[in-house]
Design an enzyme around this catalytic site. Structure first.
Site, PDB file in Angstrom:
ATOM      1  N   ASP A 192      37.813  -8.944 -43.920  1.00  0.00           N
ATOM      2  CA  ASP A 192      37.861  -8.041 -44.788  1.00  0.00           C
ATOM      3  C   ASP A 192      38.178  -8.412 -46.393  1.00  0.00           C
ATOM      4  OD1 ASP A 192      38.675  -5.185 -45.966  1.00  0.00           O
ATOM      5  OD2 ASP A 192      38.688  -4.385 -43.971  1.00  0.00           O
ATOM      6  N   HIS A 263      33.762  -3.982 -48.187  1.00  0.00           N
ATOM      7  CA  HIS A 263      35.008  -5.023 -47.628  1.00  0.00           C
ATOM      8  C   HIS A 263      34.702  -6.552 -47.373  1.00  0.00           C
ATOM      9  CE1 HIS A 263      37.793  -1.614 -46.557  1.00  0.00           C
ATOM     10  NE2 HIS A 263      36.565  -0.696 -46.544  1.00  0.00           N
ATOM     11  N   GLU A 329      33.418   2.588 -46.107  1.00  0.00           N
ATOM     12  CA  GLU A 329      33.850   2.660 -47.409  1.00  0.00           C
ATOM     13  C   GLU A 329      32.928   1.743 -48.352  1.00  0.00           C
ATOM     14  OE1 GLU A 329      38.651   3.678 -46.852  1.00  0.00           O
ATOM     15  OE2 GLU A 329      37.858   1.782 -46.281  1.00  0.00           O
TER      16      GLU A 329
HETATM   17  C1  ACM Z   1      38.531   2.653 -41.871  1.00  0.00           C
HETATM   18  O1  ACM Z   1      39.539   3.048 -41.705  1.00  0.00           O
HETATM   19  N1  ACM Z   1      38.156   2.573 -43.203  1.00  0.00           N
HETATM   20  C2  ACM Z   1      37.566   2.432 -40.973  1.00  0.00           C
END
Ligand code: ACM
Length: 647
Positions: A192, A263, A329
């Site tokens: 991440d 991410h 996201e």
């Molecule tokens: C998430 O909580 N962004 C999968």
């Protein structure tokens, strides 16, 4: 007299435990009498089940002091493990467990069933059976007949090792605990923005440059640096292989997650050519989104190839059918601004960045499929169309899961409302370790229903199961992760294992009482059972506005004894947090306590608890709480007020 008490105690201690298995088995019939585990006990299993028999032997040895011999015939006091075709009717993971006075028989169609039968047997013995030190020579398990099999095939837990690196030893312990709860999918979030945690031989800078940070490093104001822990860290490929083997021995599949296209700041910081920043700067566009973040991969062929090469190494390590590619996201700004990305988008005939994201994901769906694997991603991968074999993890509520199942895709239900174990376990947030927000009490996890009512029974077949999430932005330490995981993961295990008809909150709490003793013996830092008290008052939309004004609540029923109390304001929902200037406690209208300081509720709770001292409670008097409060910015504010003994 002393002799009589001792004798009574001995008789009592020889009584078997009440049956308290978590998750609750599908069918339990209590019988009279008990099986005795002692110096005469042996384990009866064929050679083909040697690994399982040795596992059982190792589990029972420390607390009993006996390495029970493994034999190939029935003895006088045997624990028998037997593969049995008739057990097919219980499905691939089911088992029968029969505890009689003179023997235990576990039979199942497959070794995994025997493994689960043995986990149930461990839970029939007293909690001390989980101790690492020798306790006693004689143990009893109540006679019982159990037929059991899971409701769902995907019973998962996700650990985020990126935001805060979690040491390998913790991961092994976590997997052991999953096995105890008959959970079978460990979803490992390895990558991440704050850190890249998996060694990739072809790209050494991923770990050399991008693993020595954690979330605290990137957000120094949050002061979340791990206690006695260096920031960052990563798993070598040998570590990964060790963890996979350990999990396999416990019938747990590990699903690795390699996040893309968002991410991805850690990878981009190590290999800037994967990002957008250079192109943006060359085009004279200032890079000012989210501070220094550049967290979306670009869409160059070389970047796609980089990710395929990473996935090749990941697939060499992880045998799981599913590979998780994140997909959540994805922040479109860098793509929107990057001229090279826009050029590629047009060349591909794509209308917008949403379609580009879909194109990106499809590259990897095709790639993983060509390697005999299946792609799974967070529900954003549904946007712009989903590749046929891909599966969806529904996290933004259940809508994504419903849409996926209705369009014929497999889905794992992981709604943040029910399964995000990084959320607060109490409304009394000032008494909890800082969490990311939210409110997810044990009872709500227990009530989690993986099959949305909107699905037909045919569509519901696409629901593979459910999963808990432990995101670690605000979980800097393994002990803290245990606190967030347990006992909520016990509740989740029951939601994904036990038949809906066998789930009963009160009964769960009774069994949990015993189960927490097991977790205690296993040195699990679980959150003690402590359901929130009833609120003494509330505020609602429209009752407050952005000017400080006095409000009053009758708190007479809440005050029965003198003492020290905290008056705590807890914001629940709306748009405007509540601020507090002062509070008063009044007895028949007379001020008996006044506490003045500015308090703030909401995501960044601050000083929202007011300590009061009551040296008497006058019988028959009316007590009121008066406070000067406002909602910050508007009148959309809702919350509860608690009065709890000070500590
Ligand atoms: C998430 O909580 N962004 C999968």
């Amino acid at each position: 007299m002393a002799f009589l008490i001792a004798a009574a105690f001995l008789t009592m201690s020889a009584q078997p435990q009440p049956i308290s298995i978590i998750p609750e088995p599908a069918h339990v019939e209590a019988r009279t009498g008990a099986f005795h585990l002692n110096s005469r006990t042996s384990i009866y299993a064929p050679d083909s089940l040697g690994d399982l028999a040795h596992y059982a032997q190792r589990c029972l040895a420390p607390a009993t002091g006996f390495y029970f011999p493994i034999i190939d015939h029935r003895g006088p006091n045997t624990i028998e493990m037997r593969l049995d075709k008739h057990a097919e009717k219980l499905g691939p993971e089911g088992y029968f467990l029969e505890v009689d006075k003179d023997r235990v028989l576990i039979h199942a169609a497959r070794p995994v069933g025997l493994f689960y039968g043995f986990q149930s047997l461990r839970q029939l013995l007293p909690p001390d059976i989980f101790r690492k030190a020798r306790m006693q020579r004689e143990w009893t398990a109540p006679c019982v007949y159990i037929e059991d099999s899971p409701r769902f095939g995907w019973r998962g837990a996700m650990v985020d090792s990126s935001r805060h690196f979690m040491p390998k030893e913790f991961i092994l312990k976590f997997i052991d605990l999953m096995a105890l709860h008959k959970l079978n999918v460990f979803h490992w979030h390895l990558v991440d923005d704050p850190g890249w945690r998996i060694e990739i031989k072809g790209y050494p800078r991923l770990t050399a440059n991008a693993s020595q940070t954690d979330f605290s490093e990137m957000n120094p104001t949050m002061a979340m640096r791990s206690i006695n822990q260096k920031p960052g860290g990563f798993y070598t490929q040998d570590d990964i292989r060790e963890v996979i083997r350990y999990a396999q021995d416990r019938f747990i599949t590990i699903i690795p997650e390699i996040e893309m296209p968002g991410h991805s700041n850690a990878a981009i910081s190590a290999y800037p050519e994967l990002g957008n920043k250079q192109e943006l700067e060359a085009a004279g566009i200032p890079v000012n989104f989210m501070g220094s973040y550049d967290n979306v991969y670009n869409v160059e062929d070389s970047t796609i190839q980089f990710l395929k090469n990473v996935l090749d190494e990941v697939m060499d390590l992880f045998p799981s059918k599913f590979i998780h590619i994140g997909g959540d996201e994805v922040w479109k700004e860098p793509w929107h601004e990057n001229p090279k990305v826009q050029e590629r988008m047009k060349a591909l005939g794509l209308k917008n960045e949403e379609e580009l994201q879909s194109w990106f994901i499809k590259q990897f769906d095709t790639y993983l499929t060509s390697k005999g694997r299946r792609l799974i991603g967070w529900d954003e991968i549904l946007e712009g169309g989903l590749a046929p074999g891909a599966a969806v993890m529904s996290w933004r509520g259940i809508g994504g899961g419903i849409a996926a199942a209705k369009s014929g895709h497999d889905v794992v239900m992981a709604p943040n409302s029910d399964t995000y174990l990084d959320h607060y376990q109490s409304k009394l947030q000032s008494r909890e370790p800082k969490a990311i927000g939210g409110y997810l009490p044990l009872s709500k996890v227990y009530a989690f229903e993986p099959i949305p009512a909107a699905l037909s029974s045919e569509e519901a077949k696409h629901v593979l199961g459910g999963q808990a999430q432990l995101w670690s932005e605000f979980i800097p330490h393994p002990k803290h992760m245990e606190y967030m995981a347990y006992p909520r993961l016990c509740a989740l295990s029951e939601a994904v294992w036990s038949p809906k008809s066998e789930r009963n909150w009160q009964d769960f709490l009774t069994r949990l009482d015993v189960h927490l003793k097991r977790l205690s013996v296993l040195d699990v830092n679980f959150r003690p059972l402590n359901e929130d008290p009833k609120p003494v008052g509330q505020w609602k939309n429209g009752e407050v506005n952005d000017k400080f004004a006095d409000k009053e609540w009758d708190i007479t029923p809440a005050l029965t004894n003198p003492g020290d109390y905290d008056v705590i304001f807890s914001y629940s929902w709306g748009e405007d947090r509540l601020d507090i200037q002062w509070i008063e406690i009044r007895e028949d209208g007379q001020v008996v306590q006044r506490v003045e300081h500015l308090g703030r509720t909401g995501a960044d709770n601050k000083d929202n608890a007011y300590r009061i001292h009551l040296d008497h409670i006058k019988p028959g008097a009316k007590y009121t709480l008066r406070a000067s409060v406002r909602a910050d910015g508007g009148d959309k504010s809702n919350g509860d007020i608690y009065i709890v003994p000070a500590r």
